[in-house]
Scaffold this active site. Structure first.
Site, short mmCIF file in Angstrom:
data_model
loop_
_atom_site.label_atom_id
_atom_site.label_comp_id
_atom_site.label_asym_id
_atom_site.label_seq_id
_atom_site.Cartn_x
_atom_site.Cartn_y
_atom_site.Cartn_z
N CYS A 7 10.76 -1.42 4.80
CA CYS A 7 9.46 -1.15 4.19
C CYS A 7 8.87 -2.49 3.78
O CYS A 7 9.43 -3.19 2.93
CB CYS A 7 9.69 -0.26 2.98
SG CYS A 7 8.22 0.08 2.01
N CYS A 65 3.46 -2.33 8.49
CA CYS A 65 3.98 -1.18 7.74
C CYS A 65 4.79 -0.38 8.74
O CYS A 65 4.33 -0.12 9.87
CB CYS A 65 2.83 -0.34 7.19
SG CYS A 65 3.34 1.28 6.55
N1 DGL Z 1 6.51 2.13 5.27
C1 DGL Z 1 6.08 1.29 4.21
C2 DGL Z 1 5.81 -0.14 4.66
O1 DGL Z 1 6.41 -0.59 5.61
C3 DGL Z 1 5.12 1.75 3.17
C4 DGL Z 1 4.28 2.95 3.25
C5 DGL Z 1 3.85 3.41 1.87
O2 DGL Z 1 4.66 4.02 1.19
O3 DGL Z 1 2.70 3.11 1.48
O4 DGL Z 1 5.05 -0.85 4.05
#
Ligand code: DGL
Length: 274
Positions: free
Chosen positions: A70, A182
């Site tokens: 993430c 993301c």
């Molecule tokens: N999947 C996450 C990232 O790579 C974040 C998505 C979220 O919870 O806003 O930033």
């Protein structure tokens, strides 16, 4: 080898897939903090606390490394966690360096609001020659939710999002590279390729993270990535909607040809949070 993989939701499964190409027989424990998602519109202090809680749970489960699958959690929490961690913590950073190295024109970066506003991205852009002039970072509130929910028309919703909110940037900037900052957006990678066309390459940080994970675990350069295994040992955990999310995650992995066999780790108490 036991590896904890963490995201706010299902997006980080794209990172897990990258890790499986290098470490197909490791035992993975994937945790999606869906109770608090999205992380991208939250205060960094709060995201830091949730990420630290997930990290503690991974440590209690005896993992050899923690992967923050993430970009948002990495931006908010990787540095303080690393200060005291007995195991390697690998964090995802938008693949800006790679895009800048390969391309000679402008780069469009898509990420969450927290990542775009974070000190980590600012520092990254300051460190790289010409990055501040060449990279335009655009926050995409609401896009993660479209991918996470995967309603029957999610592709159409994502395409409208692209046309209404991102295409104007694309037309104005004419980027040579599009960086998916993301892990949720990686599940739209093929759609992004179609939307941007052949003149713009699409980048993400998953393969780089997986190679870095190998280096941290074995102290050598990673070999070439292999094919995805047909069966992977993955324990899927979620902080809310457990059954639904577990099914959804298994289906997403199955869509890439990977069947989940539950990892053999001692089952920890379930994640419960307020
Ligand atoms: N999947 C996450 C990232 O790579 C974040 C998505 C979220 O919870 O806003 O930033």
């Amino acid at each position: 080898m036991r590896i904890g993989v963490f995201d706010s939701g299902l997006g980080g499964l794209s990172t897990l897939l990258a890790c499986l190409r290098y470490l197909p027989s490791a035992e993975y424990r994937f945790f999606g903090d869906v109770a608090h998602a999205p992380y991208g519109d939250k205060d960094p202090q709060v995201v830091r606390r949730w990420t630290a809680e997930a990290y503690e749970r991974f440590l209690a489960a005896g993992v050899d490394a923690v992967v923050l699958a993430c970009n948002t959690a990495t931006s908010a929490a990787a540095a303080p966690l690393r200060e005291q961690s007995p195991v390697p913590i690998l964090g995802l950073e938008p693949a800006i360096k790679k895009a800048l190295d390969v391309e000679s024109g402008p780069i469009l970066l898509l990420a969450t609001t927290l990542t775009v506003r974070g000190d980590k991205l600012r520092a990254l852009l300051q460190r790289m020659d010409g990055a501040q002039q060449r990279v335009r970072a655009v926050a995409c509130p609401g896009l993660m939710e479209i991918v996470e929910a995967q309603t029957t028309d999610w592709r159409a919703q994502a395409e409208s999002y692209w046309r209404e909110r991102l295409l104007p940037h694309f037309v104005e900037l004419r980027p040579k590279g599009l960086v998916l900052g993301c892990t949720h957006y990686c599940w739209l990678e093929d759609a992004f390729r179609d939307w941007v066309g052949p003149g713009c390459r699409v980048y993400d940080g998953n393969d780089g993270l997986a190679r870095h994970l190998w280096r941290r675990l074995y102290g050598t350069e990673a070999p070439a990535p292999g094919a995805l295994p047909q069966v992977a040992r993955v324990q899927l955990e979620f902080s809310a909607q457990r059954e639904e999310k577990t099914q959804q995650a298994s289906a997403w992995l199955a869509s890439r040809g990977v069947l989940v066999e539950r990892a053999g780790m001692a089952r920890p108490r379930p994640f419960t949070r307020g």
